[in-house]
Design a protein around this motif. Structure first.
Motif, PDB file in Angstrom:
ATOM      1  N   SER A  40       0.821  -1.203   0.000  1.00  0.00           N
ATOM      2  CA  SER A  40       0.000   0.000   0.000  1.00  0.00           C
ATOM      3  C   SER A  40       0.865   1.266   0.000  1.00  0.00           C
ATOM      4  N   VAL A  41       0.367   2.288  -0.682  1.00  0.00           N
ATOM      5  CA  VAL A  41       0.997   3.611  -0.684  1.00  0.00           C
ATOM      6  C   VAL A  41      -0.035   4.602  -0.141  1.00  0.00           C
ATOM      7  N   VAL A  42       0.364   5.373   0.875  1.00  0.00           N
ATOM      8  CA  VAL A  42      -0.533   6.340   1.499  1.00  0.00           C
ATOM      9  C   VAL A  42       0.020   7.746   1.282  1.00  0.00           C
ATOM     10  N   ALA A  43      -0.848   8.658   0.820  1.00  0.00           N
ATOM     11  CA  ALA A  43      -0.477  10.052   0.581  1.00  0.00           C
ATOM     12  C   ALA A  43      -0.968  10.914   1.741  1.00  0.00           C
ATOM     13  N   THR A  44      -0.149  11.907   2.152  1.00  0.00           N
ATOM     14  CA  THR A  44      -0.518  12.869   3.189  1.00  0.00           C
ATOM     15  C   THR A  44      -0.342  14.271   2.639  1.00  0.00           C
ATOM     16  N   TYR A  45      -1.414  15.086   2.716  1.00  0.00           N
ATOM     17  CA  TYR A  45      -1.352  16.477   2.265  1.00  0.00           C
ATOM     18  C   TYR A  45      -0.680  17.322   3.349  1.00  0.00           C
ATOM     19  N   LEU A  46       0.336  18.132   2.948  1.00  0.00           N
ATOM     20  CA  LEU A  46       1.137  18.877   3.929  1.00  0.00           C
ATOM     21  C   LEU A  46       0.971  20.386   3.866  1.00  0.00           C
ATOM     22  N   GLY A  47       0.408  20.934   2.795  1.00  0.00           N
ATOM     23  CA  GLY A  47       0.172  22.371   2.754  1.00  0.00           C
ATOM     24  C   GLY A  47       0.568  23.014   1.442  1.00  0.00           C
ATOM     25  N   ASN A  48       0.319  24.357   1.373  1.00  0.00           N
ATOM     26  CA  ASN A  48       0.628  25.130   0.177  1.00  0.00           C
ATOM     27  C   ASN A  48       0.591  26.611   0.523  1.00  0.00           C
ATOM     28  N   SER A  49       1.092  27.432  -0.393  1.00  0.00           N
ATOM     29  CA  SER A  49       0.937  28.881  -0.273  1.00  0.00           C
ATOM     30  C   SER A  49       0.501  29.464  -1.619  1.00  0.00           C
ATOM     31  N   ALA A  50      -0.194  28.663  -2.416  1.00  0.00           N
ATOM     32  CA  ALA A  50      -0.590  29.067  -3.763  1.00  0.00           C
ATOM     33  C   ALA A  50      -1.884  29.872  -3.751  1.00  0.00           C
ATOM     34  N   ASP A  51      -1.959  30.850  -4.647  1.00  0.00           N
ATOM     35  CA  ASP A  51      -3.206  31.568  -4.866  1.00  0.00           C
ATOM     36  C   ASP A  51      -4.143  30.739  -5.751  1.00  0.00           C
ATOM     37  N   TYR A  52      -3.563  30.008  -6.718  1.00  0.00           N
ATOM     38  CA  TYR A  52      -4.363  29.187  -7.625  1.00  0.00           C
ATOM     39  C   TYR A  52      -4.884  27.947  -6.916  1.00  0.00           C
ATOM     40  N   SER A  53      -6.024  27.474  -7.377  1.00  0.00           N
ATOM     41  CA  SER A  53      -6.595  26.222  -6.879  1.00  0.00           C
ATOM     42  C   SER A  53      -6.025  25.078  -7.707  1.00  0.00           C
ATOM     43  N   ASN A  54      -5.412  24.105  -7.030  1.00  0.00           N
ATOM     44  CA  ASN A  54      -4.741  22.996  -7.698  1.00  0.00           C
ATOM     45  C   ASN A  54      -5.302  21.664  -7.224  1.00  0.00           C
ATOM     46  N   ASP A  55      -5.546  20.752  -8.173  1.00  0.00           N
ATOM     47  CA  ASP A  55      -5.966  19.393  -7.856  1.00  0.00           C
ATOM     48  C   ASP A  55      -4.813  18.443  -8.139  1.00  0.00           C
ATOM     49  N   LEU A  56      -4.584  17.524  -7.225  1.00  0.00           N
ATOM     50  CA  LEU A  56      -3.544  16.509  -7.392  1.00  0.00           C
ATOM     51  C   LEU A  56      -4.200  15.190  -7.762  1.00  0.00           C
ATOM     52  N   TYR A  57      -3.659  14.540  -8.800  1.00  0.00           N
ATOM     53  CA  TYR A  57      -4.175  13.256  -9.278  1.00  0.00           C
ATOM     54  C   TYR A  57      -3.039  12.246  -9.363  1.00  0.00           C
ATOM     55  N   LEU A  58      -3.399  10.972  -9.246  1.00  0.00           N
ATOM     56  CA  LEU A  58      -2.512   9.866  -9.582  1.00  0.00           C
ATOM     57  C   LEU A  58      -2.897   9.413 -10.977  1.00  0.00           C
ATOM     58  N   MET A  59      -1.912   9.398 -11.885  1.00  0.00           N
ATOM     59  CA  MET A  59      -2.166   8.974 -13.260  1.00  0.00           C
ATOM     60  C   MET A  59      -2.422   7.466 -13.263  1.00  0.00           C
ATOM     61  N   LEU A  60      -3.484   7.039 -13.929  1.00  0.00           N
ATOM     62  CA  LEU A  60      -3.801   5.619 -13.997  1.00  0.00           C
ATOM     63  C   LEU A  60      -3.583   5.050 -15.392  1.00  0.00           C
ATOM     64  N   ASP A  61      -3.232   5.898 -16.362  1.00  0.00           N
ATOM     65  CA  ASP A  61      -2.860   5.449 -17.706  1.00  0.00           C
ATOM     66  C   ASP A  61      -1.344   5.338 -17.780  1.00  0.00           C
ATOM     67  N   ASP A  62      -0.852   4.725 -18.838  1.00  0.00           N
ATOM     68  CA  ASP A  62       0.591   4.654 -19.082  1.00  0.00           C
ATOM     69  C   ASP A  62       1.015   5.928 -19.790  1.00  0.00           C
ATOM     70  N   PHE A  63       1.302   6.956 -19.019  1.00  0.00           N
ATOM     71  CA  PHE A  63       1.588   8.294 -19.543  1.00  0.00           C
ATOM     72  C   PHE A  63       2.681   8.256 -20.602  1.00  0.00           C
ATOM     73  N   GLY A  64       2.348   8.659 -21.821  1.00  0.00           N
ATOM     74  CA  GLY A  64       3.326   8.777 -22.890  1.00  0.00           C
ATOM     75  C   GLY A  64       3.820   7.459 -23.449  1.00  0.00           C
ATOM     76  N   ASN A  65       3.313   6.338 -22.962  1.00  0.00           N
ATOM     77  CA  ASN A  65       3.745   5.027 -23.445  1.00  0.00           C
ATOM     78  C   ASN A  65       2.755   4.498 -24.476  1.00  0.00           C
ATOM     79  N   PRO A  66       3.168   3.497 -25.267  1.00  0.00           N
ATOM     80  CA  PRO A  66       2.213   2.904 -26.211  1.00  0.00           C
ATOM     81  C   PRO A  66       0.963   2.454 -25.461  1.00  0.00           C
ATOM     82  N   GLY A  67      -0.171   2.767 -26.006  1.00  0.00           N
ATOM     83  CA  GLY A  67      -1.431   2.413 -25.356  1.00  0.00           C
ATOM     84  C   GLY A  67      -2.018   3.553 -24.540  1.00  0.00           C
TER      85      GLY A  67
END
Length: 191
Positions: A40-67
């Motif tokens: 198992s891999v567990v992610a913990t959110y630690l903070g930010n100082s950004a004005d923009y609203s940002n969403d974090l995702y885990l890619m589930l496709d093979d990014f840039g690979n065949p398919g």
């Protein structure tokens, strides 16, 4: 008395600033996030100082690979930098040892996506994530930059993962580092 008041004000300002501090990775531009051991891999959110609203995702496709069909709608949402509580956690699931986990930062205000790993994954061909291995025991720290072209202070979303590490440098890279160290030692010896 005036010096004491100034010193007290500076200390109070410093303490207030540190009260809102969050960790930012200080090494690891463009490194990949690799699963350490099958589990198992567990992610913990630690903070930010950004004005923009940002969403974090885990890619589930093979990014840039065949398919890879380029469809980002299948990605797993993890955190939003303005709505997720600091220290909230998300269990990302079980992964095989050695698998690369690619994380995508979607900037809601600009529509840009930025990725962990090599710079050529990003629209401006710059690194937008720092990956610092073992910033805490058995945790990897990742910090993102959300602006096209910089300033690359990586304070726009920070999070940590259990059971991960950074990529191991290629043997050629290790050889170059070794040659550099030998050259440095030889130059010191001549002095």
């Amino acid at each position: 008395m005036k010096k004491l008041l100034i010193a007290t004000a500076l200390f109070a300002a410093s303490s207030l600033q540190n009260a809102f501090a969050f960790p930012i990775a200080d090494t690891g531009d463009g490194l990949k996030v690799i699963v350490g051991e099958t589990g198992s891999v567990v992610a913990t959110y630690l903070g930010n100082s950004a004005d923009y609203s940002n969403d974090l995702y885990l890619m589930l496709d093979d990014f840039g690979n065949p398919g890879d069909d380029g469809d980002l709608s299948n990605d797993m949402f993890i955190f939003n930098n303005h709505t997720s509580p600091v220290n909230s956690t998300v269990d990302l699931g079980i992964f095989n040892a050695g698998a690369e986990l690619i994380f995508r930062l979607f900037v809601n205000d600009t529509g840009f996506n930025y990725f962990t790993g090599p710079e050529d994954r990003n629209p401006d061909n710059r690194f937008h994530a720092r990956v610092e291995q073992d910033w805490q025991p058995d945790e990897t720290l990742v910090s993102f930059e959300d602006l096209y072209g910089g300033p690359f202070d990586f304070n726009d979303l920070s999070f940590a993962f259990t059971n991960t590490r950074t990529e191991v440098p290629a043997p050629a890279t290790l050889a170059l580092v070794g040659l550099g160290l030998l050259g440095f030692a030889g130059a010191r010896r001549r002095k």
